[in-house]
Design a protein around this motif. Structure first.
Motif, short mmCIF file in Angstrom:
data_model
loop_
_atom_site.label_atom_id
_atom_site.label_comp_id
_atom_site.label_asym_id
_atom_site.label_seq_id
_atom_site.Cartn_x
_atom_site.Cartn_y
_atom_site.Cartn_z
N GLU A 144 -5.40 -17.27 -0.83
CA GLU A 144 -5.35 -16.28 0.24
C GLU A 144 -6.18 -15.03 -0.06
O GLU A 144 -6.71 -14.41 0.85
CB GLU A 144 -3.89 -15.87 0.46
CG GLU A 144 -3.66 -14.76 1.47
CD GLU A 144 -3.86 -15.20 2.92
OE1 GLU A 144 -4.09 -14.33 3.79
OE2 GLU A 144 -3.77 -16.42 3.18
N TRP A 145 -6.31 -14.68 -1.34
CA TRP A 145 -6.95 -13.40 -1.67
C TRP A 145 -7.49 -13.45 -3.09
O TRP A 145 -6.85 -14.01 -3.99
CB TRP A 145 -5.93 -12.28 -1.53
CG TRP A 145 -6.47 -10.88 -1.39
CD1 TRP A 145 -6.35 -9.86 -2.29
CD2 TRP A 145 -7.18 -10.34 -0.27
NE1 TRP A 145 -6.94 -8.72 -1.78
CE2 TRP A 145 -7.45 -8.99 -0.55
CE3 TRP A 145 -7.61 -10.88 0.95
CZ2 TRP A 145 -8.15 -8.16 0.35
CZ3 TRP A 145 -8.29 -10.07 1.84
CH2 TRP A 145 -8.56 -8.72 1.54
N ASN A 146 -8.69 -12.89 -3.29
CA ASN A 146 -9.33 -12.83 -4.59
C ASN A 146 -9.57 -11.36 -4.93
O ASN A 146 -10.39 -10.71 -4.29
CB ASN A 146 -10.67 -13.57 -4.56
CG ASN A 146 -10.55 -14.97 -4.00
OD1 ASN A 146 -10.13 -15.89 -4.68
ND2 ASN A 146 -10.90 -15.14 -2.72
N GLU A 147 -8.85 -10.86 -5.92
CA GLU A 147 -8.87 -9.43 -6.22
C GLU A 147 -9.45 -9.19 -7.61
O GLU A 147 -8.91 -9.65 -8.61
CB GLU A 147 -7.46 -8.87 -6.14
CG GLU A 147 -7.36 -7.37 -6.40
CD GLU A 147 -5.92 -6.92 -6.44
OE1 GLU A 147 -5.40 -6.52 -5.38
OE2 GLU A 147 -5.30 -7.01 -7.54
N LEU A 148 -10.55 -8.45 -7.65
CA LEU A 148 -11.19 -8.12 -8.92
C LEU A 148 -10.74 -6.74 -9.39
O LEU A 148 -10.93 -5.75 -8.70
CB LEU A 148 -12.71 -8.14 -8.77
CG LEU A 148 -13.51 -7.70 -10.00
CD1 LEU A 148 -13.25 -8.63 -11.19
CD2 LEU A 148 -15.00 -7.63 -9.68
N SER A 149 -10.17 -6.71 -10.57
CA SER A 149 -9.84 -5.46 -11.26
C SER A 149 -10.91 -5.26 -12.33
O SER A 149 -11.06 -6.09 -13.23
CB SER A 149 -8.45 -5.57 -11.89
OG SER A 149 -8.20 -4.51 -12.78
N LYS A 168 -19.16 -5.22 0.96
CA LYS A 168 -18.05 -4.28 1.06
C LYS A 168 -17.77 -4.07 2.54
O LYS A 168 -18.64 -3.69 3.31
CB LYS A 168 -18.39 -2.95 0.39
CG LYS A 168 -17.25 -1.93 0.47
CD LYS A 168 -17.56 -0.66 -0.31
CE LYS A 168 -16.42 0.34 -0.19
NZ LYS A 168 -16.64 1.56 -1.01
N ASP A 169 -16.52 -4.34 2.94
CA ASP A 169 -16.16 -4.33 4.35
C ASP A 169 -14.96 -3.41 4.56
O ASP A 169 -13.86 -3.85 4.90
CB ASP A 169 -15.84 -5.76 4.79
CG ASP A 169 -15.86 -5.94 6.30
OD1 ASP A 169 -15.93 -4.92 7.01
OD2 ASP A 169 -15.79 -7.09 6.76
N GLY A 170 -15.18 -2.14 4.31
CA GLY A 170 -14.11 -1.16 4.42
C GLY A 170 -13.43 -0.92 3.10
O GLY A 170 -13.66 -1.64 2.12
N SER A 181 -11.72 -1.61 -2.38
CA SER A 181 -12.83 -2.00 -1.51
C SER A 181 -12.70 -3.45 -1.07
O SER A 181 -12.66 -4.36 -1.91
CB SER A 181 -14.17 -1.80 -2.23
OG SER A 181 -14.36 -0.44 -2.57
N PHE A 182 -12.63 -3.69 0.22
CA PHE A 182 -12.48 -5.03 0.75
C PHE A 182 -13.80 -5.79 0.71
O PHE A 182 -14.87 -5.22 0.94
CB PHE A 182 -11.95 -4.98 2.18
CG PHE A 182 -10.60 -4.32 2.28
CD1 PHE A 182 -9.46 -4.96 1.80
CD2 PHE A 182 -10.46 -3.05 2.84
CE1 PHE A 182 -8.21 -4.35 1.89
CE2 PHE A 182 -9.22 -2.44 2.93
CZ PHE A 182 -8.10 -3.09 2.45
N LEU A 183 -13.71 -7.09 0.42
CA LEU A 183 -14.88 -7.96 0.34
C LEU A 183 -14.87 -8.96 1.48
O LEU A 183 -13.84 -9.58 1.78
CB LEU A 183 -14.87 -8.75 -0.98
CG LEU A 183 -15.12 -7.99 -2.27
CD1 LEU A 183 -14.88 -8.92 -3.46
CD2 LEU A 183 -16.54 -7.44 -2.31
N SER A 184 -16.04 -9.15 2.09
CA SER A 184 -16.17 -10.20 3.10
C SER A 184 -17.36 -11.09 2.75
O SER A 184 -18.30 -10.68 2.06
CB SER A 184 -16.35 -9.60 4.50
OG SER A 184 -17.58 -8.91 4.61
N GLN A 188 -15.80 -13.37 6.93
CA GLN A 188 -14.39 -13.54 6.62
C GLN A 188 -14.01 -12.69 5.42
O GLN A 188 -14.74 -12.63 4.42
CB GLN A 188 -14.07 -15.00 6.30
CG GLN A 188 -12.62 -15.25 5.94
CD GLN A 188 -12.37 -16.66 5.43
OE1 GLN A 188 -13.25 -17.29 4.85
NE2 GLN A 188 -11.16 -17.16 5.63
N MET A 189 -12.87 -12.03 5.49
CA MET A 189 -12.34 -11.31 4.34
C MET A 189 -11.97 -12.31 3.26
O MET A 189 -11.27 -13.29 3.52
CB MET A 189 -11.11 -10.49 4.73
CG MET A 189 -11.43 -9.26 5.53
SD MET A 189 -12.21 -7.98 4.52
CE MET A 189 -12.21 -6.62 5.71
#
Length: 257
Positions: A144-149, A168-170, A181-184, A188-189
Protein backbone atom coordinates in the motif's frame (compact mmCIF):
# COMPACT_ATOMS: atom_id res chain seq x y z
CA UNK A 1 6.92 -8.15 -16.18
CA UNK A 2 5.29 -5.44 -18.21
CA UNK A 3 5.18 -2.79 -15.46
CA UNK A 4 6.57 0.61 -16.48
CA UNK A 5 10.13 1.49 -15.44
CA UNK A 6 10.14 2.65 -11.82
CA UNK A 7 7.12 0.63 -10.63
CA UNK A 8 7.32 -1.08 -7.22
CA UNK A 9 6.90 -4.73 -8.25
CA UNK A 10 7.77 -7.01 -5.31
CA UNK A 11 8.49 -7.20 -1.61
CA UNK A 12 10.69 -9.68 0.21
CA UNK A 13 11.27 -10.74 3.80
CA UNK A 14 14.64 -12.20 4.72
CA UNK A 15 14.37 -13.71 8.17
CA UNK A 16 15.97 -16.02 10.71
CA UNK A 17 12.92 -18.30 10.93
CA UNK A 18 10.80 -18.57 7.76
CA UNK A 19 8.34 -21.01 9.34
CA UNK A 20 7.56 -18.74 12.29
CA UNK A 21 7.51 -15.62 10.11
CA UNK A 22 5.16 -17.27 7.64
CA UNK A 23 2.75 -18.19 10.43
CA UNK A 24 2.92 -14.66 11.88
CA UNK A 25 2.07 -12.84 8.65
CA UNK A 26 -0.62 -15.37 7.79
CA UNK A 27 -2.37 -14.34 11.01
CA UNK A 28 -1.69 -10.60 10.79
CA UNK A 29 -2.24 -9.85 7.08
CA UNK A 30 -4.23 -12.96 6.09
CA UNK A 31 -1.56 -14.11 3.65
CA UNK A 32 -1.20 -17.68 2.49
CA UNK A 33 2.30 -19.12 2.12
CA UNK A 34 3.35 -21.26 -0.82
CA UNK A 35 6.42 -22.30 -2.78
CA UNK A 36 7.82 -20.74 -5.92
CA UNK A 37 9.21 -23.75 -7.79
CA UNK A 38 12.37 -23.69 -5.69
CA UNK A 39 13.46 -20.36 -7.17
CA UNK A 40 15.69 -18.20 -4.98
CA UNK A 41 17.09 -14.72 -5.13
CA UNK A 42 20.26 -15.03 -3.09
CA UNK A 43 21.06 -18.70 -2.62
CA UNK A 44 19.85 -22.28 -2.50
CA UNK A 45 17.50 -21.76 0.44
CA UNK A 46 13.81 -22.60 0.22
CA UNK A 47 12.00 -19.60 -1.30
CA UNK A 48 8.36 -19.08 -0.43
CA UNK A 49 5.69 -16.67 -1.62
CA UNK A 50 3.12 -14.73 0.38
CA UNK A 51 -0.19 -14.41 -1.49
CA UNK A 52 -3.12 -12.12 -0.71
CA UNK A 53 -6.65 -13.42 -0.28
CA UNK A 54 -7.29 -12.73 -3.99
CA UNK A 55 -4.62 -15.33 -4.83
CA UNK A 56 -2.12 -12.81 -6.19
CA UNK A 57 1.52 -13.03 -5.08
CA UNK A 58 2.70 -10.08 -3.02
CA UNK A 59 6.03 -10.93 -1.42
CA UNK A 60 8.79 -13.47 -1.03
CA UNK A 61 10.02 -15.16 2.13
CA UNK A 62 13.42 -16.75 2.67
CA UNK A 63 15.99 -17.53 5.34
CA UNK A 64 18.86 -15.09 5.78
CA UNK A 65 21.61 -16.29 3.39
CA UNK A 66 25.07 -17.16 4.66
CA UNK A 67 27.26 -14.05 4.77
CA UNK A 68 24.33 -11.63 4.77
CA UNK A 69 23.65 -9.22 7.67
CA UNK A 70 21.93 -11.21 10.44
CA UNK A 71 19.11 -8.74 11.10
CA UNK A 72 15.77 -9.85 9.59
CA UNK A 73 14.45 -7.18 7.22
CA UNK A 74 11.97 -6.35 4.49
CA UNK A 75 13.21 -5.29 1.05
CA UNK A 76 11.47 -3.81 -1.97
CA UNK A 77 11.98 -4.36 -5.69
CA UNK A 78 11.72 -1.62 -8.31
CA UNK A 79 10.94 -2.72 -11.85
CA UNK A 80 13.30 -1.40 -14.53
CA UNK A 81 13.57 -1.68 -18.29
CA UNK A 82 17.23 -2.79 -18.17
CA UNK A 83 18.87 -3.99 -14.95
CA UNK A 84 22.45 -3.43 -16.06
CA UNK A 85 21.71 0.09 -17.25
CA UNK A 86 19.85 0.81 -14.00
CA UNK A 87 22.79 -0.39 -11.91
CA UNK A 88 25.19 1.72 -13.93
CA UNK A 89 23.01 4.78 -13.44
CA UNK A 90 22.65 4.16 -9.72
CA UNK A 91 26.38 3.75 -9.12
CA UNK A 92 27.19 6.78 -11.27
CA UNK A 93 24.82 8.79 -9.07
CA UNK A 94 26.60 7.73 -5.87
CA UNK A 95 24.81 4.49 -5.02
CA UNK A 96 26.53 1.15 -4.51
CA UNK A 97 26.14 -2.50 -5.49
CA UNK A 98 25.27 -4.97 -2.72
CA UNK A 99 24.58 -7.96 -4.98
CA UNK A 100 25.75 -7.92 -8.61
CA UNK A 101 23.15 -8.48 -11.31
CA UNK A 102 22.12 -12.10 -11.76
CA UNK A 103 19.61 -13.86 -13.99
CA UNK A 104 17.35 -16.57 -12.59
CA UNK A 105 15.67 -18.76 -15.19
CA UNK A 106 11.94 -18.14 -15.27
CA UNK A 107 12.20 -15.33 -12.71
CA UNK A 108 14.18 -12.50 -14.29
CA UNK A 109 17.30 -10.42 -13.85
CA UNK A 110 17.93 -8.48 -10.64
CA UNK A 111 20.53 -6.73 -8.50
CA UNK A 112 20.64 -5.36 -4.97
CA UNK A 113 21.87 -1.79 -4.72
CA UNK A 114 21.84 1.12 -2.29
CA UNK A 115 20.96 4.73 -2.85
CA UNK A 116 23.65 7.39 -2.13
CA UNK A 117 22.53 7.53 1.52
CA UNK A 118 23.13 3.79 1.90
CA UNK A 119 19.55 2.46 1.92
CA UNK A 120 19.29 -0.92 0.13
CA UNK A 121 16.69 -2.05 -2.42
CA UNK A 122 16.49 -4.28 -5.49
CA UNK A 123 16.09 -3.45 -9.16
CA UNK A 124 14.54 -6.14 -11.35
CA UNK A 125 13.36 -6.97 -14.85
CA UNK A 126 10.92 -9.81 -14.38
CA UNK A 127 10.60 -12.67 -16.84
CA UNK A 128 6.81 -12.96 -16.56
CA UNK A 129 4.73 -11.53 -19.42
CA UNK A 130 2.15 -10.44 -16.85
CA UNK A 131 2.44 -7.23 -14.80
CA UNK A 132 3.14 -7.49 -11.09
CA UNK A 133 0.30 -6.55 -8.75
CA UNK A 134 2.29 -6.86 -5.52
CA UNK A 135 1.89 -3.11 -5.05
CA UNK A 136 -1.80 -2.42 -5.50
CA UNK A 137 -3.23 0.37 -3.43
CA UNK A 138 -6.57 -0.12 -1.65
CA UNK A 139 -6.38 -3.91 -2.13
CA UNK A 140 -6.37 -6.12 0.96
CA UNK A 141 -3.08 -7.87 1.54
CA UNK A 142 -1.20 -5.92 -1.11
CA UNK A 143 1.56 -3.36 -0.82
CA UNK A 144 0.00 0.00 0.00
CA UNK A 145 2.81 2.45 0.77
CA UNK A 146 6.59 2.74 0.37
CA UNK A 147 8.15 5.13 2.89
CA UNK A 148 11.81 6.13 2.76
CA UNK A 149 13.41 7.35 5.97
CA UNK A 150 16.71 8.97 4.96
CA UNK A 151 19.54 11.14 6.20
CA UNK A 152 19.11 13.58 3.29
CA UNK A 153 15.55 13.86 1.99
CA UNK A 154 16.34 16.48 -0.66
CA UNK A 155 19.16 14.40 -2.14
CA UNK A 156 17.02 11.25 -2.03
CA UNK A 157 14.18 12.95 -3.90
CA UNK A 158 16.61 14.03 -6.62
CA UNK A 159 18.14 10.55 -6.84
CA UNK A 160 14.90 8.60 -7.17
CA UNK A 161 13.49 11.15 -9.60
CA UNK A 162 16.52 10.78 -11.86
CA UNK A 163 16.66 6.97 -11.69
CA UNK A 164 12.97 6.03 -11.76
CA UNK A 165 10.96 9.11 -12.67
CA UNK A 166 9.43 9.42 -9.21
CA UNK A 167 8.00 12.86 -8.54
CA UNK A 168 7.48 14.87 -5.39
CA UNK A 169 3.71 15.31 -5.32
CA UNK A 170 2.98 17.56 -2.37
CA UNK A 171 4.22 17.51 1.20
CA UNK A 172 3.02 17.51 4.79
CA UNK A 173 5.05 19.71 7.19
CA UNK A 174 6.36 17.90 10.29
CA UNK A 175 7.90 20.79 12.22
CA UNK A 176 11.54 20.26 13.11
CA UNK A 177 11.52 17.01 11.12
CA UNK A 178 10.96 18.92 7.89
CA UNK A 179 8.55 17.74 5.19
CA UNK A 180 6.89 14.41 4.64
CA UNK A 181 7.20 14.51 0.85
CA UNK A 182 4.73 12.41 -1.13
CA UNK A 183 5.96 10.38 -4.10
CA UNK A 184 4.03 9.65 -7.28
CA UNK A 185 4.84 7.52 -10.30
CA UNK A 186 2.76 7.38 -13.45
CA UNK A 187 0.09 9.53 -11.84
CA UNK A 188 -0.30 7.25 -8.79
CA UNK A 189 0.84 7.90 -5.24
CA UNK A 190 3.37 5.24 -4.25
CA UNK A 191 4.86 6.48 -0.99
CA UNK A 192 6.83 9.23 0.67
CA UNK A 193 10.25 10.46 1.75
CA UNK A 194 11.07 11.82 5.20
CA UNK A 195 14.11 12.58 7.32
CA UNK A 196 15.21 9.77 9.61
CA UNK A 197 13.97 10.38 13.17
CA UNK A 198 16.66 10.76 15.87
CA UNK A 199 17.97 7.43 17.07
CA UNK A 200 16.75 5.55 13.99
CA UNK A 201 18.63 4.17 10.98
CA UNK A 202 17.78 5.15 7.39
CA UNK A 203 15.57 2.50 5.80
CA UNK A 204 12.67 1.77 3.51
CA UNK A 205 9.46 1.07 5.43
CA UNK A 206 6.89 -1.06 3.61
CA UNK A 207 3.19 -1.00 4.49
CA UNK A 208 0.52 -3.56 3.57
CA UNK A 209 -3.24 -3.04 3.58
CA UNK A 210 -5.39 -4.74 6.18
CA UNK A 211 -9.06 -4.22 7.01
CA UNK A 212 -9.91 -2.82 10.44
CA UNK A 213 -6.79 -1.24 11.96
CA UNK A 214 -7.73 -2.04 15.56
CA UNK A 215 -8.27 -5.69 14.74
CA UNK A 216 -4.89 -5.69 13.00
CA UNK A 217 -3.29 -4.19 16.11
CA UNK A 218 -4.72 -7.02 18.20
CA UNK A 219 -3.53 -9.65 15.73
CA UNK A 220 0.01 -8.24 15.75
CA UNK A 221 0.36 -8.38 19.52
CA UNK A 222 -1.48 -11.69 19.90
CA UNK A 223 0.88 -13.27 17.35
CA UNK A 224 3.98 -12.05 19.19
CA UNK A 225 4.74 -8.86 17.29
CA UNK A 226 5.45 -5.43 18.75
CA UNK A 227 3.70 -2.14 18.03
CA UNK A 228 6.33 0.59 17.64
CA UNK A 229 3.97 3.44 16.76
CA UNK A 230 0.26 3.80 16.14
CA UNK A 231 -2.42 3.42 15.16
CA UNK A 232 -2.13 6.99 13.89
CA UNK A 233 -4.44 8.71 11.44
CA UNK A 234 -2.99 9.77 8.09
CA UNK A 235 -4.32 12.05 5.33
CA UNK A 236 -7.33 10.44 3.64
CA UNK A 237 -8.76 8.95 6.83
CA UNK A 238 -6.76 5.72 7.03
CA UNK A 239 -4.70 4.66 10.02
CA UNK A 240 -1.19 3.19 10.06
CA UNK A 241 0.79 1.05 12.45
CA UNK A 242 4.56 0.72 12.54
CA UNK A 243 5.39 -2.72 13.90
CA UNK A 244 8.09 -5.35 14.36
CA UNK A 245 7.55 -9.06 13.78
CA UNK A 246 8.72 -11.66 16.34
CA UNK A 247 12.03 -12.16 14.51
CA UNK A 248 12.78 -8.41 14.50
CA UNK A 249 11.86 -7.30 10.96
CA UNK A 250 10.08 -3.95 10.74
CA UNK A 251 6.91 -3.58 8.70
CA UNK A 252 3.75 -1.52 8.61
CA UNK A 253 0.04 -1.95 8.02
CA UNK A 254 -2.60 0.45 6.75
CA UNK A 255 -6.27 0.09 7.59
CA UNK A 256 -9.54 1.81 8.38
CA UNK A 257 -11.48 2.44 11.57
Amino acid sequence: MTNPHGTPIWFELITSDPDAAGAFYAKVIDWSVGSFDGATVAGPEDYRVFSASDGEGVAGLMKIPDGAPPQPAWFGYVGVDDVDAAVAGITAAGGSIQMPAITLEGVGRMAMVTDPQGVPFYVMKGASPEPSTAFKRMSLGHGEWNELSTSDDAAALDFYAAQFGWKKDGAMPMGAMGDYSFLSHGGQMIGAVMRTPPGEQPRWNYFFRVGDIDEAETRITDAGGTIRHGPIEVPGGDFVIYATDPQGARFGVVGSR
